[in-house]
Design an enzyme around this catalytic site. Sequence first.
Site, mmCIF file in Angstrom:
data_model
loop_
_atom_site.group_PDB
_atom_site.id
_atom_site.type_symbol
_atom_site.label_atom_id
_atom_site.label_comp_id
_atom_site.label_asym_id
_atom_site.label_seq_id
_atom_site.Cartn_x
_atom_site.Cartn_y
_atom_site.Cartn_z
ATOM 1 N N ASP A 29 0.828 -1.212 0.000
ATOM 2 C CA ASP A 29 0.000 0.000 0.000
ATOM 3 C C ASP A 29 0.863 1.264 0.000
ATOM 4 O OD1 ASP A 29 -2.370 1.359 -0.064
ATOM 5 O OD2 ASP A 29 -2.695 1.287 2.103
ATOM 6 N N ARG A 33 0.228 7.634 -2.727
ATOM 7 C CA ARG A 33 0.781 8.692 -1.871
ATOM 8 C C ARG A 33 2.247 8.962 -2.209
ATOM 9 N NH1 ARG A 33 -1.562 5.985 3.422
ATOM 10 N NH2 ARG A 33 -2.060 4.421 1.847
ATOM 11 N N TRP A 34 2.973 7.931 -2.531
ATOM 12 C CA TRP A 34 4.392 8.084 -2.890
ATOM 13 C C TRP A 34 4.503 8.986 -4.124
ATOM 14 C CZ3 TRP A 34 7.283 7.067 -7.232
ATOM 15 C CH2 TRP A 34 8.674 7.034 -7.079
ATOM 16 N N SER A 74 -7.635 -5.541 -5.312
ATOM 17 C CA SER A 74 -8.742 -6.086 -4.521
ATOM 18 C C SER A 74 -10.057 -5.985 -5.297
ATOM 19 C CB SER A 74 -8.867 -5.313 -3.199
ATOM 20 O OG SER A 74 -9.436 -4.036 -3.434
ATOM 21 N N ASN A 77 -11.029 -2.517 -5.562
ATOM 22 C CA ASN A 77 -10.217 -1.579 -6.362
ATOM 23 C C ASN A 77 -10.841 -1.241 -7.723
ATOM 24 O OD1 ASN A 77 -7.016 -2.838 -5.125
ATOM 25 N ND2 ASN A 77 -8.188 -1.081 -4.422
ATOM 26 N N TRP A 78 -11.886 -1.988 -8.141
ATOM 27 C CA TRP A 78 -12.606 -1.623 -9.376
ATOM 28 C C TRP A 78 -13.253 -0.250 -9.229
ATOM 29 C CZ3 TRP A 78 -11.460 -4.517 -13.404
ATOM 30 C CH2 TRP A 78 -11.208 -5.874 -13.241
ATOM 31 N N ILE A 204 -6.798 -4.822 7.319
ATOM 32 C CA ILE A 204 -6.416 -5.882 6.380
ATOM 33 C C ILE A 204 -7.161 -5.789 5.051
ATOM 34 C CG2 ILE A 204 -5.401 -7.476 8.034
ATOM 35 C CD1 ILE A 204 -7.949 -9.022 8.132
HETATM 36 C C1 IPE Z 1 -5.395 -2.788 -0.353
HETATM 37 O O1 IPE Z 1 -5.057 -1.465 -0.491
HETATM 38 C C2 IPE Z 1 -5.414 -3.467 -1.701
HETATM 39 C C3 IPE Z 1 -4.110 -3.652 -2.351
HETATM 40 C C4 IPE Z 1 -2.953 -3.338 -1.839
HETATM 41 C C5 IPE Z 1 -4.170 -4.257 -3.644
HETATM 42 P P1 IPE Z 1 -6.155 -0.328 -0.638
HETATM 43 O O2 IPE Z 1 -5.423 0.943 -0.783
HETATM 44 O O3 IPE Z 1 -7.098 -0.692 -1.724
HETATM 45 O O4 IPE Z 1 -6.912 -0.441 0.745
HETATM 46 P P2 IPE Z 1 -7.743 0.644 1.566
HETATM 47 O O5 IPE Z 1 -8.703 1.281 0.608
HETATM 48 O O6 IPE Z 1 -6.756 1.637 2.101
HETATM 49 O O7 IPE Z 1 -8.395 -0.129 2.662
HETATM 50 C C1 IPE Z 2 -1.502 0.136 -3.451
HETATM 51 O O1 IPE Z 2 -1.239 1.502 -3.453
HETATM 52 C C2 IPE Z 2 -1.640 -0.436 -4.839
HETATM 53 C C3 IPE Z 2 -2.987 -0.888 -5.192
HETATM 54 C C4 IPE Z 2 -4.037 -0.870 -4.429
HETATM 55 C C5 IPE Z 2 -3.139 -1.400 -6.530
HETATM 56 P P1 IPE Z 2 -2.435 2.548 -3.485
HETATM 57 O O2 IPE Z 2 -2.760 2.826 -4.923
HETATM 58 O O3 IPE Z 2 -3.548 2.075 -2.661
HETATM 59 O O4 IPE Z 2 -1.740 3.831 -2.851
HETATM 60 P P2 IPE Z 2 -2.411 4.845 -1.835
HETATM 61 O O5 IPE Z 2 -2.936 4.042 -0.695
HETATM 62 O O6 IPE Z 2 -3.497 5.552 -2.593
HETATM 63 O O7 IPE Z 2 -1.298 5.745 -1.442
HETATM 64 MG MG MG Z 3 -4.056 2.336 -0.714
#
Ligand code: IPE
Ligand code: IPE
Ligand code: MG
EC number: 2.5.1.-
Length: 250
Positions: A29, A33-34, A74, A77-78, A204
């Site tokens: 995760d 933000r990075w 996840s 994530n869609w 989680i």
């Molecule tokens: C969890 O990260 C899913 C993956 C790393 C693929 P998210 O960024 O989607 O989780 P939430 O929204 O912070 O719970």
């Molecule tokens: C995790 O990084 C990668 C995926 C969920 C695919 P994020 O994209 O969730 O990054 P943040 O949480 O927005 O910084």
């Molecule tokens: Mg994230």
Amino acid sequence: MTAKHFALQALPTDLVQERMPRHVAVIMDGNGRWAKQRGLPRIMGHRRGVDVLKRLLRCCRDWGVEALTAYAFSTENWGRPTEEVEFLMALFERVLRQELREMMEEDVQIRFVGNLEMLPRSLQAEIDRAVSETKNNRGIHFTVATNYGGRQEIVQACQAIAAQVQAGTLQPDQIDEAMFEQHLYTHGICDPDLLIRTSGEMRISNFLLWQMAYAEIYVTNTLWPDFDREEFHQALISYQQRERRFGKVL
Ligand code: IPE
Ligand code: IPE
Ligand code: MG
């Protein structure tokens, strides 16, 4: 391909080989933000995140971890912007195509967990190819959770079991933990011993709900694109100091 790729990195002297986790799971995760911190589009964080995962996989293999599972996408994530979802799907496909040769050379067995039928067809084809070509590799078991949701996994297992009960081939009292596990995407893989989540989030997020029952959890504030060998080393030191009781009195 240089010989350097194969030079095994020795286990740091402050880690004990016998107390290494067999299975490490990571919630990668903080990519967005990075990128944001650097004024870059979010996708640049995802791109860099792939290299970080590659290095972690190699490190796990070198240090004698048997299995690594990474949360790549996840079921929730869609809900992200279409451009980001499309970029991720294209990235997964490209990386799989590009890395297959090295996975063979480094003896990596790759598998995928999640509802793969909803992924683009061309990505499904790359997944099938990589899984079947690497199936006899034994260096490390590498599992990628893609369109994965712990609740969805449990529901589809219930559906499969209910269908057997309805067909009369299974009695409800024959359902136990061991048989339930056989219907999970992760059947045949031991439960994670250590879960690492980057970027400081203490949750989680629907990852491996069943399998995580007794995992040790390690959260670091470091964003995934900055997670390196030293960070992993710190996570392992923390893990080796834990007393795993599994509900018992030691
Ligand atoms: C969890 O990260 C899913 C993956 C790393 C693929 P998210 O960024 O989607 O989780 P939430 O929204 O912070 O719970
Ligand atoms: C995790 O990084 C990668 C995926 C969920 C695919 P994020 O994209 O969730 O990054 P943040 O949480 O927005 O910084
Ligand atoms: Mg994230």
